[in-house]
Motif scaffolding. Structure first.
Motif, PDB file in Angstrom:
ATOM      1  N   LYS A 131      -2.400  -5.009   1.677  1.00 13.07           N
ATOM      2  CA  LYS A 131      -3.888  -4.162   2.231  1.00 13.07           C
ATOM      3  C   LYS A 131      -4.620  -4.770   3.601  1.00 13.07           C
ATOM      4  CE  LYS A 131      -6.000  -6.481  -0.924  1.00 13.07           C
ATOM      5  NZ  LYS A 131      -7.281  -5.868  -2.133  1.00 13.07           N
TER       6      LYS A 131
ATOM      7  N   THR B 251       0.625  -1.208  -0.409  1.00 14.02           N
ATOM      8  CA  THR B 251      -0.067  -0.215  -0.300  1.00 14.02           C
ATOM      9  C   THR B 251       0.917   1.121   0.158  1.00 14.02           C
ATOM     10  OG1 THR B 251       0.197   0.169   1.767  1.00 14.02           O
ATOM     11  CG2 THR B 251      -1.891  -1.283   1.216  1.00 14.02           C
ATOM     12  N   GLU B 252       0.456   1.884  -0.247  1.00 15.38           N
ATOM     13  CA  GLU B 252       1.004   3.614  -0.134  1.00 15.38           C
ATOM     14  C   GLU B 252       1.709   4.216   0.999  1.00 15.38           C
ATOM     15  OE1 GLU B 252       2.358   6.870  -1.963  1.00 15.38           O
ATOM     16  OE2 GLU B 252       0.814   5.464  -3.213  1.00 15.38           O
TER      17      GLU B 252
ATOM     18  N   TYR C 286      -3.644  -3.852   9.291  1.00 19.59           N
ATOM     19  CA  TYR C 286      -3.628  -2.312   9.395  1.00 19.59           C
ATOM     20  C   TYR C 286      -3.450  -2.231  11.086  1.00 19.59           C
ATOM     21  CZ  TYR C 286      -8.249  -3.472  11.436  1.00 19.59           C
ATOM     22  OH  TYR C 286      -9.262  -3.498  12.640  1.00 19.59           O
TER      23      TYR C 286
END
Length: 213
Positions: A68, A34-35, A71
Motif C-alpha cells: 500500500k 491492495t485491491e 503507487y
C-alpha cells in the motif's frame, strides 16, 4: 527467502536484488496486497511476471514497506508514501528495488546479442562512445544506464537517443557518469554497474547531488 545481493551506496541509496527461485505460493506468503495490486496480478498471463510482481513486494517488505506504500503516476513512475525515491526492475529471474534519498534509477538486463541490432535506437554517437571491450556488455551497460536515468524522469516524451547521454567507461572501473537534458529538466548522474555471474548486467544511476552533500 534469501536476498541475492544488497548494495549500500551514496545518498542513503539501498539496493536489494532478488533471484526468483521460489514458487508462486512461496512468494505470496506474508504479503498484504491492495485491491488494485491483486487485480494487476490476476491480469498477468505470464507466471514469471506474476512471480516478479510478488518478488518486488517481498523486497519492499524486506525494506520496511508494504504494498500500500507504493503507487504510480500516470506515466508509470513508482513512488513511495514518504520522501524516499524508489525504482524497480525485473528481467527474467532477477528483480531489484532501489530506495534512495535522491533521484535514482535501476535496471537489470540479460546480456544478449540482439542488442547489437538495435543499438542505433539508443546509442547517440555524438554523445556516447564505445571502446574495444565486449560489445554486448558495453551496449547493455549503456542501455541500462539510460534506462536508469530515464526512470528518474516523472513525465513522458524522453528519448534514450536524443535526451540521455553516458560518458565513456571501462568494465574494470564499474562506473561512469551521465546526464538527462530535456526541456527544463537538466540533471547529472553518477552511474554504477556490475556484471552478475548469471549473464546479467546491473546498472544504477544516482543524482550527482548525492555526492555533493
Amino acid at each position: 527467502m534469501p536476498i541475492y545481493k544488497t548494495i549500500n551506496s551514496e545518498g542513503g541509496t539501498k539496493i536489494f536484488v532478488w533471484k526468483i527461485e521460489e514458487s508462486f505460493d512461496e512468494l505470496s506468503r506474508g504479503l498484504i496486497l491492495t485491491e488494485n495490486s491483486r487485480s494487476r496480478l490476476e491480469g498477468m498471463k505470464s507466471l514469471l511476471h506474476q512471480k516478479g510482481f510478488l518478488s518486488v513486494r517481498q523486497l519492499l517488505k524486506h525494506a520496511g514497506y508494504q504494498d500500500k506504500d507504493l503507487y504510480y503516476n500516470e506515466y508509470g513512475k513508482p513512488f513511495l508514501n514518504n520522501e524516499k525515491h524508489v525504482s524497480i526492475t525485473h528481467s527474467f529471474e532477477f528483480v531489484a528495488v532501489l530506495i534512495s534519498d535522491y533521484d535514482a534509477g535501476i535496471d537489470v538486463e540479460k546480456n544478449r546479442e540482439k542488442i547489437i541490432t538495435i543499438q542505433h535506437r539508443f546509442v547517440n554517437t555524438q554523445v556516447d562512445s564505445l571502446s574495444d571491450e565486449d560489445l554486448v556488455k558495453q551496449l547493455t551497460v549503456i542501455w541500462g544506464a539510460k534506462e536508469s536515468m530515464y526512470k528518474t524522469y516523472p513525465y513522458g516524451g524522453l528519448s534514450f537517443h536524443d535526451h540521455i547521454g553516458i560518458k565513456p567507461f571501462l568494465f574494470a572501473e564499474g562506473r561512469s557518469s551521465g546526464s538527462v537534458i530535456f526541456d527544463t529538466w537538466k540533471k547529472d548522474y553518477e552511474i554504477r554497474f556490475e556484471f552478475l555471474k548469471e549473464g546479467f548486467t546491473l546498472v544504477y544511476a544516482i543524482d550527482n547531488q548525492a555526492f555533493l552533500n
